[in-house]
Design a protein around this motif. Structure first.
Motif, PDB file in Angstrom:
ATOM      1  N   PHE A 128      -1.289 -15.739 -10.515  1.00 47.51           N
ATOM      2  CA  PHE A 128      -0.131 -14.847 -10.574  1.00 47.51           C
ATOM      3  C   PHE A 128       0.309 -14.618 -12.024  1.00 47.51           C
ATOM      4  N   ASN A 129       0.450 -15.701 -12.767  1.00 47.77           N
ATOM      5  CA  ASN A 129       0.962 -15.603 -14.143  1.00 47.77           C
ATOM      6  C   ASN A 129       0.020 -14.807 -15.039  1.00 47.77           C
ATOM      7  N   THR A 130      -1.279 -15.024 -14.882  1.00 49.09           N
ATOM      8  CA  THR A 130      -2.245 -14.326 -15.725  1.00 49.09           C
ATOM      9  C   THR A 130      -2.243 -12.827 -15.448  1.00 49.09           C
ATOM     10  N   LEU A 131      -2.226 -12.457 -14.180  1.00 48.50           N
ATOM     11  CA  LEU A 131      -2.220 -11.029 -13.847  1.00 48.50           C
ATOM     12  C   LEU A 131      -0.897 -10.372 -14.236  1.00 48.50           C
ATOM     13  N   ASN A 132       0.211 -11.059 -13.998  1.00 55.32           N
ATOM     14  CA  ASN A 132       1.513 -10.511 -14.389  1.00 55.32           C
ATOM     15  C   ASN A 132       1.612 -10.324 -15.897  1.00 55.32           C
ATOM     16  N   LYS A 133       1.124 -11.314 -16.642  1.00 51.69           N
ATOM     17  CA  LYS A 133       1.167 -11.259 -18.104  1.00 51.69           C
ATOM     18  C   LYS A 133       0.403 -10.046 -18.631  1.00 51.69           C
ATOM     19  N   ASN A 134      -0.626  -9.649 -17.926  1.00 55.29           N
ATOM     20  CA  ASN A 134      -1.459  -8.525 -18.363  1.00 55.29           C
ATOM     21  C   ASN A 134      -1.127  -7.226 -17.624  1.00 55.29           C
ATOM     22  N   ASN A 135       0.051  -7.219 -16.963  1.00 56.13           N
ATOM     23  CA  ASN A 135       0.568  -6.021 -16.294  1.00 56.13           C
ATOM     24  C   ASN A 135      -0.401  -5.465 -15.239  1.00 56.13           C
ATOM     25  N   ILE A 136      -1.029  -6.376 -14.536  1.00 57.52           N
ATOM     26  CA  ILE A 136      -1.940  -5.972 -13.470  1.00 57.52           C
ATOM     27  C   ILE A 136      -1.253  -6.191 -12.128  1.00 57.52           C
ATOM     28  N   GLU A 137      -1.061  -5.122 -11.389  1.00 60.31           N
ATOM     29  CA  GLU A 137      -0.413  -5.234 -10.088  1.00 60.31           C
ATOM     30  C   GLU A 137      -1.377  -5.842  -9.070  1.00 60.31           C
ATOM     31  N   PHE A 138      -0.835  -6.640  -8.189  1.00 53.03           N
ATOM     32  CA  PHE A 138      -1.667  -7.262  -7.160  1.00 53.03           C
ATOM     33  C   PHE A 138      -0.816  -7.556  -5.939  1.00 53.03           C
ATOM     34  N   THR A 139      -1.496  -7.771  -4.822  1.00 53.55           N
ATOM     35  CA  THR A 139      -0.837  -8.182  -3.584  1.00 53.55           C
ATOM     36  C   THR A 139      -1.474  -9.482  -3.135  1.00 53.55           C
ATOM     37  N   HIS A 140      -0.651 -10.461  -2.825  1.00 53.92           N
ATOM     38  CA  HIS A 140      -1.170 -11.759  -2.399  1.00 53.92           C
ATOM     39  C   HIS A 140      -0.911 -11.975  -0.911  1.00 53.92           C
ATOM     40  N   PHE A 141      -1.887 -12.557  -0.243  1.00 53.28           N
ATOM     41  CA  PHE A 141      -1.761 -12.907   1.169  1.00 53.28           C
ATOM     42  C   PHE A 141      -2.073 -14.390   1.350  1.00 53.28           C
ATOM     43  N   ASP A 142      -1.263 -15.052   2.136  1.00 50.18           N
ATOM     44  CA  ASP A 142      -1.555 -16.446   2.460  1.00 50.18           C
ATOM     45  C   ASP A 142      -2.811 -16.563   3.314  1.00 50.18           C
ATOM     46  N   ASN A 143      -3.011 -15.601   4.222  1.00 48.13           N
ATOM     47  CA  ASN A 143      -4.113 -15.658   5.173  1.00 48.13           C
ATOM     48  C   ASN A 143      -5.151 -14.573   4.895  1.00 48.13           C
ATOM     49  N   LEU A 144      -6.402 -14.930   4.980  1.00 46.74           N
ATOM     50  CA  LEU A 144      -7.480 -13.993   4.696  1.00 46.74           C
ATOM     51  C   LEU A 144      -7.532 -12.866   5.727  1.00 46.74           C
ATOM     52  N   ASN A 145      -7.328 -13.163   6.988  1.00 47.40           N
ATOM     53  CA  ASN A 145      -7.379 -12.130   8.015  1.00 47.40           C
ATOM     54  C   ASN A 145      -6.342 -11.035   7.755  1.00 47.40           C
ATOM     55  N   ASP A 146      -5.111 -11.441   7.398  1.00 51.72           N
ATOM     56  CA  ASP A 146      -4.058 -10.469   7.092  1.00 51.72           C
ATOM     57  C   ASP A 146      -4.453  -9.610   5.888  1.00 51.72           C
ATOM     58  N   CYS A 147      -5.058 -10.253   4.902  1.00 50.17           N
ATOM     59  CA  CYS A 147      -5.472  -9.553   3.689  1.00 50.17           C
ATOM     60  C   CYS A 147      -6.522  -8.498   4.006  1.00 50.17           C
ATOM     61  N   LEU A 148      -7.554  -8.890   4.742  1.00 42.38           N
ATOM     62  CA  LEU A 148      -8.636  -7.961   5.069  1.00 42.38           C
ATOM     63  C   LEU A 148      -8.152  -6.812   5.944  1.00 42.38           C
ATOM     64  N   LEU A 149      -7.264  -7.114   6.878  1.00 42.63           N
ATOM     65  CA  LEU A 149      -6.709  -6.082   7.752  1.00 42.63           C
ATOM     66  C   LEU A 149      -5.960  -5.036   6.939  1.00 42.63           C
ATOM     67  N   GLU A 150      -5.141  -5.492   5.991  1.00 41.96           N
ATOM     68  CA  GLU A 150      -4.356  -4.578   5.157  1.00 41.96           C
ATOM     69  C   GLU A 150      -5.262  -3.723   4.262  1.00 41.96           C
ATOM     70  N   VAL A 151      -6.256  -4.350   3.644  1.00 42.16           N
ATOM     71  CA  VAL A 151      -7.155  -3.619   2.750  1.00 42.16           C
ATOM     72  C   VAL A 151      -7.942  -2.568   3.524  1.00 42.16           C
ATOM     73  N   TYR A 152      -8.433  -2.937   4.683  1.00 40.85           N
ATOM     74  CA  TYR A 152      -9.232  -1.995   5.481  1.00 40.85           C
ATOM     75  C   TYR A 152      -8.395  -0.795   5.918  1.00 40.85           C
ATOM     76  N   LYS A 153      -7.130  -1.046   6.244  1.00 43.31           N
ATOM     77  CA  LYS A 153      -6.238   0.047   6.640  1.00 43.31           C
ATOM     78  C   LYS A 153      -6.002   1.023   5.485  1.00 43.31           C
ATOM     79  N   LYS A 154      -5.872   0.501   4.272  1.00 41.69           N
ATOM     80  CA  LYS A 154      -5.496   1.326   3.119  1.00 41.69           C
ATOM     81  C   LYS A 154      -6.685   2.035   2.477  1.00 41.69           C
ATOM     82  N   ALA A 155      -7.889   1.541   2.687  1.00 45.53           N
ATOM     83  CA  ALA A 155      -9.053   2.104   2.008  1.00 45.53           C
ATOM     84  C   ALA A 155      -9.462   3.443   2.598  1.00 45.53           C
ATOM     85  N   ASP A 156      -9.722   4.387   1.711  1.00 46.26           N
ATOM     86  CA  ASP A 156     -10.299   5.664   2.114  1.00 46.26           C
ATOM     87  C   ASP A 156     -11.774   5.458   2.467  1.00 46.26           C
ATOM     88  N   LYS A 157     -12.313   6.337   3.303  1.00 51.85           N
ATOM     89  CA  LYS A 157     -13.708   6.185   3.740  1.00 51.85           C
ATOM     90  C   LYS A 157     -14.689   6.262   2.574  1.00 51.85           C
TER      91      LYS A 157
END
Length: 493
Positions: free
Chosen positions: A441-470
């Motif tokens: 978190f600190n390294t990405l924030n320090k370099n002004n890189i936006e990110f989204t963190h998920f505690d669970n991998l399934n939730d993360c993959l579900l969100e990414v798949y929904k947002k990705a264009d074909k």
């Protein structure tokens, strides 16, 4: 290194192991309990694990407790070898008069098991070792495939989960024994050797060289020297120190060297064979000129014929080709083997077409940078790369700091970053600790890189798949925390 060399030279001459005292001497161990093998017929010749052991086998375990000693006693095995007896193990061994060998260096026991097994059950095989920080598994598996496809009886310890390649347990010894017992003599052994190994942040010094000497290879491959295994080693110099003794173990055999890696190129080698991603004038070399793989001024494979096109994968292909040339394998068989190769799981494996989803076992800085770079080359103009990175759990702040830095260095273009702690799919030994998460978190924030963190991998993959264009690309990277991604995505898609 001379201690390891003398050790292995001594044991490879021994075809039979009749006396437990000799075994204890070989592994610098002390015998507790019985001074003779426990089983009536002595040692069967098989080194294995406790849960799979039978009468007369020898079990090697990094630690053992009284429960384990009792199991060994009831199984009537020949003896136990351990580095860490605890919870009444010594007392019970003495009471049962059961032979327990205690050594300060469990790697000596596993090196002995490896040398003894190969010497007794596969004395006629031609042996190949592969070591280095990145690319070991792909290179090993590709060599295996080329040889197997050419009709040879070959065994490798490389597997998609990287469970068989540490050589800190008797797995390879067991594999060799089982394979020869079931299917007859081996033509080739292709053994992946970890360049750095240890236990609980205690470095097993000269591990790669010791195991390489136990294998007695005719051909060796050294892929590169980079940072990984933080805690065991803390600098490139430490990694180089572990790798530089490997050519001595290969001796007058042929060593395949990555000419593009300055440290690998500096190794003292008797018979080098170089590989490179650019033209080099050396008869003992195979290189890629941007369009073709070239050997002795002849194109042997075009880029369109390769199973994958990324630079670091082509480097692995070059290493495998160099090894097979050094084994005097027919060039037609080498070419056919490369053309028909299917990658190991999680080695830039394509999981989906629309959107494109790639999954790669990028778990250290060099792997992360190389994989992201190759993926960006495939990204259509004006489309996004959705980068999903599993934080390495229980591996320390240092390696996660280096991995986060590698992400920062790779942030060129249109990239969305997602981090996963993967709490839903990892066990306690791979659980992400707060400080490991914070350093990302600190390294990405320090370099002004936006990110989204998920505690669970399934939730993360579900969100990414929904947002990705074909037309976008999703890239999954990381070690244990990303291993179950394919099965989760199968359900999501």
């Amino acid at each position: 290194m001379e201690v390891a060399k003398n050790f292995v030279l001594k044991i490879t001459r021994s075809e039979e192991l009749k006396y437990i005292k000799d075994l204890a001497d070989y592994v610098d161990g002390k015998i507790i309990g019985n001074n003779e093998f426990f089983s009536i017929d002595g040692f069967t010749g098989k080194f294995t694990f406790l849960n799979e052991a039978h009468t007369g086998d020898i079990v090697i375990r990094h630690w053992i407790n009284a429960v384990g000693v009792e199991m060994a006693f009831n199984k009537n095995i020949a003896c136990l070898i351990t580095q860490t007896p605890k919870d009444g193990a010594i007392e019970l061994a003495e009471r049962l008069n059961f032979p327990l060998i205690i050594t300060d260096k469990i790697e000596l026991a596993n090196a002995y098991a490896l040398a003894h097994t190969i010497g007794k059950y596969s004395p006629g095989s031609t042996n190949i070792i592969i070591t280095g920080t990145n690319g070991k598994s792909t290179t090993s598996h590709l060599i295996y495939h080329i040889l197997n496809n050419a009709g040879y009886h070959v065994l490798t310890n490389t597997d998609s989960e990287s469970e068989f390649n540490t050589l800190i347990d008797p797995m390879v010894s067991k594999l060799v024994y089982d394979e020869v017992s079931k299917n007859g003599d081996l033509d080739y052994l292709v053994i992946e050797v970890s360049e750095v190994q240890g236990w609980l942040n205690n470095l097993m010094k000269s591990h790669a060289a010791l195991m390489s000497e136990a294998i007695s290879p005719q051909v060796g491959v050294i892929t590169n020297v980079a940072m990984d295994h933080i805690g065991l080693v803390n600098s490139i110099d430490d990694v180089f120190e572990e790798i530089k003794a490997v050519p001595k173990a290969i001796g007058d055999g042929i060593t395949i060297l990555n000419h593009d890696d300055e440290l690998v190129r500096s190794l003292e080698v008797q018979n080098p064979f170089y590989t490179s991603m650019s033209k080099i004038d050396d008869e003992n070399a195979v290189y890629f000129d941007g369009e073709d793989i070239v050997y002795r001024n002849n194109s042997i494979l075009s880029i369109d014929e390769l199973p994958f096109k990324g630079n670091h994968f082509i480097q692995n292909i070059l290493s495998a080709i160099g090894a097979c040339i050094s084994l005097n394998i027919d060039m037609d068989d080498i070419v056919e083997g490369v053309k028909t190769y299917k990658a190991l799981n999680r080695r830039f494996a394509k999981l989906n077409d629309a959107p494109l989803i790639y999954d790669d076992f990028a778990h250290n800085p060099d792997g992360i940078k190389a994989t992201i770079s190759e993926t960006l080359k495939l990204l259509p103009q004006n489309q996004k790369l959705h980068l999903v990175c599993a934080i390495r759990g229980s591996r320390g702040v240092e390696i996660n700091q280096l991995n986060a830095d590698a992400l920062v260095e790779s942030m060129t273009g249109n990239i969305n970053v997602y981090l996963s702690s993967s709490n839903d799919v990892v066990n306690e030994s791979n659980f992400v600790k707060p400080k490991e998460r914070e350093v990302f978190f600190n390294t990405l924030n320090k370099n002004n890189i936006e990110f989204t963190h998920f505690d669970n991998l399934n939730d993360c993959l579900l969100e990414v798949y929904k947002k990705a264009d074909k037309k976008d690309i999703i890239l999954l990277i990381g070690a244990q925390g990303m291993d179950p991604a394919k099965s989760l995505l199968d359900n999501i898609i």
